[in-house]
Design a protein around this motif. Structure first.
Motif: not given
Length: 127
Positions: A93, A97-99, A120, A124
């Protein structure tokens, strides 16, 4: 791209398929890149030659020639993302906060089935 062969950027940085690049991989930040050969790197070449002698291999290093660029990592630059040796292989991440896939090892390998789902769900969805 040929896996195991340096691309043009890596070749320009002095990386190739030789003992010097192996030393860069093992401990390059300490033993490689300077204007003079470091004793530790030179010792690795001596040990390698000793193993070749022990096993009777004919393609051994001429210790008198170990200062040759093929056997040392003097002046070699470190690996960069565009050198072809770095692959996006794990999930991580970023600060937003983007995978995304990254070029370093994480607990969530891109080569393992189910790793993205595990990543995920834990990183997330649980936030």
């Amino acid at each position: 791209m040929d896996i195991g062969f340096p691309n043009a950027e890596a070749t320009n940085a002095g990386l190739s398929r030789d003992m010097g690049t192996s030393i860069m991989i093992i401990n390059g930040g300490i033993e490689c890149g300077g204007s003079v050969e470091i004793a530790q790197a030179d010792n690795r070449v001596k040990y390698y030659s000793g193993f070749l002698d022990y096993f009777g291999m004919t393609d051994k290093i001429n210790l008198g020639d170990r200062k040759n660029a093929k056997y040392n990592c003097k002046g070699m630059r470190q690996f960069a993302l565009n050198h072809g040796a770095n692959y996006l292989n794990s999930w991580e991440k970023d600060w937003t906060g983007t995978c995304k896939m990254v070029g370093w090892e994480t607990a969530y390998s891109g080569f393992k089935d189910g790793a993205f789902k595990q990543y995920f769900e834990k990183e997330i969805l649980s936030r």
